[in-house]
Scaffold this active site. Structure first.
Site, PDB file in Angstrom:
ATOM      1  N   GLY A   2      -8.474  -1.121   3.090  1.00 53.54           N
ATOM      2  CA  GLY A   2      -8.230   0.111   3.833  1.00 53.54           C
ATOM      3  C   GLY A   2      -7.212  -0.132   4.926  1.00 53.54           C
ATOM      4  CD  GLU A  35      -1.735  -7.784   0.125  1.00 56.00           C
ATOM      5  OE1 GLU A  35      -2.126  -6.804  -0.525  1.00 56.00           O
ATOM      6  OE2 GLU A  35      -1.519  -7.729   1.350  1.00 56.00           O
TER       7      GLU A  35
END
Length: 378
Positions: free
Chosen positions: A127, A244
């Site tokens: 989120g 990431e």
């Protein structure tokens, strides 16, 4: 410089590749599956990887990992991508949700979450992005207000991949509205079935479920769901998002598409067409550049350095490689590259997503400029 793999690393790649070849059909692509089928497949396949110690091999042994080297982490990523990324959302859990918990989680949080991630038995979403805070993540407006032993969360997250099938949301929210932009942000580990959280799919040109909107309306969460100290979420995120940016070896998949295009050009007697050969050559150079740049980042990690700047550079390079391969698709396929299911149509989706995910290419360039100019001034 020595670009040869060690005997140990070569043996690991051979064993991993043999396993994937045996377990997956040729030309498998997990991202063509329906979201719920993809989740079920990811959990089942994740369990097989976990049995061999290959789902979280980079984690410390104390948390069920193998203390794998950064080079073997790269080999794992390359082979997973080359075989259609059967982990799907699991790579997120493995590459940075789990490491974030290892870095900053309480004993209770580690006990509850890490074993589920290690077994491949859970799906997470992140989120982060908001309607007015996408690439400029520090401007997020979702708020978490302390109320006794709880926080009350209100706000909206958007473009949230896997939210429709996720079990938990790794949520960033502002806990001090008066603090400077990069301060006053906290991390929360929120179950997606929490009362007051509404998840709605955002239709797009990508696969079903690729984008979702998450609306938090007075979502009450215990303070024990906060990861790390209050207002100290940004340093954790900055440290972990390097994982990431380099966690998926996109250049490998792009390179495989390019190899198939080159073969198609040969079969269709297009290989001597200067427009085709120029596009293929530029795409090959771009894929090679991305590969060398990620190797630089991995080398820094292996030597204990924090490769922030080079991770940004690699991210830009891999975006350009994906786009160059798309240009090659159109050179070889022509108008056929616009037809659903063609190399061009599939590659367009990959190229577009790569330039947005983990921060837009423009944001990555801004970060590079900030770090380089800042260093020069100092």
């Amino acid at each position: 410089m020595n670009f040869d793999w060690s005997a140990e690393d070569a043996a690991f790649r051979a064993e991993l590749k043999g396993f994937l070849d045996a377990e997956l059909p040729a030309d498998f692509d997990a991202f063509t599956l329906d979201p719920h089928d993809q989740k079920a497949f990811s959990k089942a396949f994740g369990a097989k990887l976990a049995d061999k110690g290959w789902l979280v091999p980079a984690w410390p042994r104390a948390y069920g990992g193998l203390d794998q080297s950064p080079w073997q982490q790269l080999i794992l990523s390359e082979e997973m991508v080359a075989h259609g990324e059967p982990r799907t959302a699991q790579y997120m859990c493995v590459n940075w949700v789990g490491p974030a918990l290892i870095l900053a989680g309480s004993d209770e949080q580690k006990a509850y979450h890490l074993d589920r991630i290690r077994r491949g038995d859970v799906t997470w979403c992140q989120g982060f992005s908001e309607p007015d805070a996408g690439s400029d993540l520090a401007s997020l407006r979702t708020r978490a207000v302390r109320d006794g032993d709880d926080y009350v969360i209100n706000g909206e997250k958007i473009w949230t991949s896997y939210a429709d099938v996720a079990d938990f949301c790794f949520l960033l929210a502002r806990t001090d509205s008066d603090a400077p932009r990069h301060q006053g942000i906290s991390i929360f580990l929120v179950p997606t079935d929490a009362p007051g959280l509404t998840i709605t799919e955002i239709p797009s040109i990508f696969s079903e479920g690729a984008f979702n909107q998450c609306v938090f309306e007075n979502v009450r969460v215990p303070a024990s769901w906060r990861l790390g100290p209050e207002n100290a979420g940004w340093p954790i995120i900055r440290q972990l998002l390097v994982n990431e940016r380099i966690g998926v070896a996109r250049f490998r998949r792009a390179g495989q598409t390019l190899d198939r295009l080159a073969q198609m050009a040969v079969e269709q007697d297009l290989i001597d067409d200067p427009l085709v050969t120029d596009a293929l050559a530029k795409a090959q150079a771009a894929c090679d550049a991305a590969r060398v740049l990620i190797y630089r980042v991995v080398d820094e990690k292996a030597k204990g350095s924090a490769p922030d700047l080079n991770a940004y550079v690699y991210r830009v390079a891999t975006t350009r490689a994906e786009r160059a391969v798309y240009d090659a698709c159109m050179a070889v396929e022509g108008a056929g590259g616009l037809i659903k299911g063609s190399f061009g149509a599939l590659q367009f989706g990959h190229a577009l997503a790569t330039g947005i995910a983990t921060g837009t290419t423009e944001m990555q360039l801004n970060l590079i400029a900030r770090d380089v100019v800042g260093t020069a001034r100092n």
